[in-house]
Scaffold this active site. Structure first.
Site, PDB file in Angstrom:
ATOM      1  N   ASP A 111      18.713  -2.413  -0.762  1.00 30.43           N
ATOM      2  CA  ASP A 111      18.024  -1.559   0.306  1.00 30.43           C
ATOM      3  C   ASP A 111      18.628  -0.057  -0.036  1.00 30.43           C
ATOM      4  O   ASP A 111      19.833  -0.055  -0.794  1.00 30.43           O
ATOM      5  CB  ASP A 111      18.392  -1.975   1.679  1.00 30.43           C
ATOM      6  CG  ASP A 111      18.011  -1.145   2.903  1.00 30.43           C
ATOM      7  OD1 ASP A 111      16.981  -0.440   2.728  1.00 30.43           O
ATOM      8  OD2 ASP A 111      18.835  -0.604   3.481  1.00 30.43           O
ATOM      9  N   SER A 112      18.154   0.764   0.532  1.00 27.27           N
ATOM     10  CA  SER A 112      18.711   2.167   0.550  1.00 27.27           C
ATOM     11  C   SER A 112      20.196   2.378   1.171  1.00 27.27           C
ATOM     12  O   SER A 112      20.878   3.141   1.086  1.00 27.27           O
ATOM     13  CB  SER A 112      17.832   3.147   1.238  1.00 27.27           C
ATOM     14  OG  SER A 112      17.614   2.850   2.534  1.00 27.27           O
ATOM     15  N   GLU A 126      22.207   4.010  13.255  1.00 30.76           N
ATOM     16  CA  GLU A 126      23.243   3.813  12.289  1.00 30.76           C
ATOM     17  C   GLU A 126      24.408   4.526  13.197  1.00 30.76           C
ATOM     18  O   GLU A 126      25.684   4.156  12.897  1.00 30.76           O
ATOM     19  CB  GLU A 126      22.917   4.458  11.154  1.00 30.76           C
ATOM     20  CG  GLU A 126      22.162   3.967  10.258  1.00 30.76           C
ATOM     21  CD  GLU A 126      21.988   4.533   8.930  1.00 30.76           C
ATOM     22  OE1 GLU A 126      22.858   5.340   8.535  1.00 30.76           O
ATOM     23  OE2 GLU A 126      21.354   3.650   7.891  1.00 30.76           O
ATOM     24  N   CYS A 168      13.650  -3.195   1.742  1.00 29.66           N
ATOM     25  CA  CYS A 168      13.525  -1.821   2.090  1.00 29.66           C
ATOM     26  C   CYS A 168      11.787  -1.413   2.125  1.00 29.66           C
ATOM     27  O   CYS A 168      11.438  -1.575   1.258  1.00 29.66           O
ATOM     28  CB  CYS A 168      14.230  -0.804   1.142  1.00 29.66           C
ATOM     29  SG  CYS A 168      13.886   0.873   1.625  1.00 29.66           S
ATOM     30  N   CYS A 208      10.249  -1.041   9.267  1.00 25.41           N
ATOM     31  CA  CYS A 208      11.584  -0.389   8.734  1.00 25.41           C
ATOM     32  C   CYS A 208      12.495  -1.142   9.133  1.00 25.41           C
ATOM     33  O   CYS A 208      12.858  -2.032  10.087  1.00 25.41           O
ATOM     34  CB  CYS A 208      11.619   0.844   9.424  1.00 25.41           C
ATOM     35  SG  CYS A 208      13.418   1.750   9.129  1.00 25.41           S
TER      36      CYS A 208
HETATM   37  N1  DGL Z   1      15.504   0.979   4.495  1.00 28.19           N
HETATM   38  C1  DGL Z   1      14.592   2.094   4.943  1.00 28.19           C
HETATM   39  C2  DGL Z   1      13.294   1.405   5.097  1.00 28.19           C
HETATM   40  O1  DGL Z   1      13.165   0.363   5.634  1.00 28.19           O
HETATM   41  C3  DGL Z   1      15.087   2.774   6.017  1.00 28.19           C
HETATM   42  C4  DGL Z   1      16.265   3.775   5.753  1.00 28.19           C
HETATM   43  C5  DGL Z   1      15.964   4.817   4.916  1.00 28.19           C
HETATM   44  O2  DGL Z   1      15.096   5.643   4.937  1.00 28.19           O
HETATM   45  O3  DGL Z   1      16.247   4.683   3.715  1.00 28.19           O
HETATM   46  O4  DGL Z   1      12.359   1.926   4.973  1.00 28.19           O
END
Ligand code: DGL
Length: 273
Positions: free
Chosen positions: A13-14, A155, A76, A187
């Site tokens: 994930d990010s 967060e 993600c 998300c």
């Molecule tokens: N993990 C990202 C998503 O599910 C959300 C956080 C981000 O913007 O990196 O789209």
């Protein structure tokens, strides 16, 4: 190519959001080992271009391959929307995103054929949910709404906070007037706001959590390919966590949401990959 069934699953994930997906994998596939990568140095992905997110995803996949994973979950939504199609054709191991499983469930449960989707600017702008839902059922009307402030609020830890409720009311008001009966939490962070979102939308709106649905899809995929973990191999660290920055902050967030004590978090230089 012969895949080792006792190899770990790579999840990325990010940043921290994909832990909601990792959590469902741990709950629903307790014999599986997991290598998680959170791109904490380059988060967020939600407001970046497709090219950038694809480049980041390819780097992370190279790192996960070095860890000898047997399958990859793009935990993600933004990276699933932007990179899954491309990378799926580049790899010999199975790769799964988090969009499809949610779309399949939403198409199944909607009664009035009006489905809402909330996500980052990138995910909503990609139109991927509309594409997938209408492929499943052309009668479905899809109403998307980007909710960019949800990620920083989660967060910040403001999961049950009047400010978050106010922001949610503003975003979700548009979906309420559209009379949707199903809402995809598109998300990674949004399952953590589930109760606030449900309260605003009302009990008659079914919330779909792609993190949970994707864990079930993963189980089915591994079973179909005959590569579910045998459960016989013991390992000191069945769950390993890597990040591109802020390993200690990641570790404390992970410990607050995982049903497992996160002991090992290591920072790596992802730009090398
Ligand atoms: N993990 C990202 C998503 O599910 C959300 C956080 C981000 O913007 O990196 O789209």
């Amino acid at each position: 190519m012969k895949i080792d069934r006792d190899a770990p699953i790579g999840v990325f994930d990010s940043g921290i959001g994909g832990l909601t997906v990792a959590r469902e994998i741990m709950r629903n596939l307790p014999s599986e080992k997991v290598v998680y990568f959170g791109d904490t140095a380059r988060v967020p992905y939600g407001n970046k271009s497709k090219e950038t997110v694809l480049r980041y995803s390819r780097q992370i996949i190279r790192f996960l391959q070095e860890q000898k994973v047997k399958a990859i979950v793009i935990a993600c939504n933004t990276a699933s929307a932007f990179a899954l199609d491309a990378v799926r054709h580049e790899l010999e191991i199975p790769v799964l995103g988090v969009i499809e499983a949610g779309a399949v469930v939403a198409a199944k449960v909607t009664r009035n054929h009006r489905v809402g989707v909330i996500g980052t600017v990138g995910t909503i702008g990609s139109g991927i949910h509309k594409e997938q839902l209408q492929k499943l059922d052309p009668e479905i009307t899809v109403i998307g709404k980007a909710c960019p402030l949800f990620v920083p609020l989660v967060e910040e830890g403001w999961l049950h906070d009047p400010v978050t409720a106010e922001v949610a009311k503003r975003y979700l008001g548009e979906l309420k007037v559209q009379e949707i009966d199903t809402l995809i939490l598109g998300c990674t962070h949004y399952p953590l706001l589930r109760s606030t979102i449900q309260e605003i939308m009302g009990e008659h709106v079914r919330l779909v959590n792609p993190a949970y649905e994707s864990a079930l899809e993963l189980k089915e995929l591994l079973t179909r390919k005959g590569i579910l973990a045998s459960g016989k191999e013991e390992e000191e660290f069945p769950y390993r966590f890597y990040v591109s920055d802020l390993a200690d902050e990641f570790k404390s967030f992970a410990n607050s949401i995982l049903p497992y004590d996160v002991e090992m978090t290591q920072k790596i230089d992802i730009e090398k990959y």
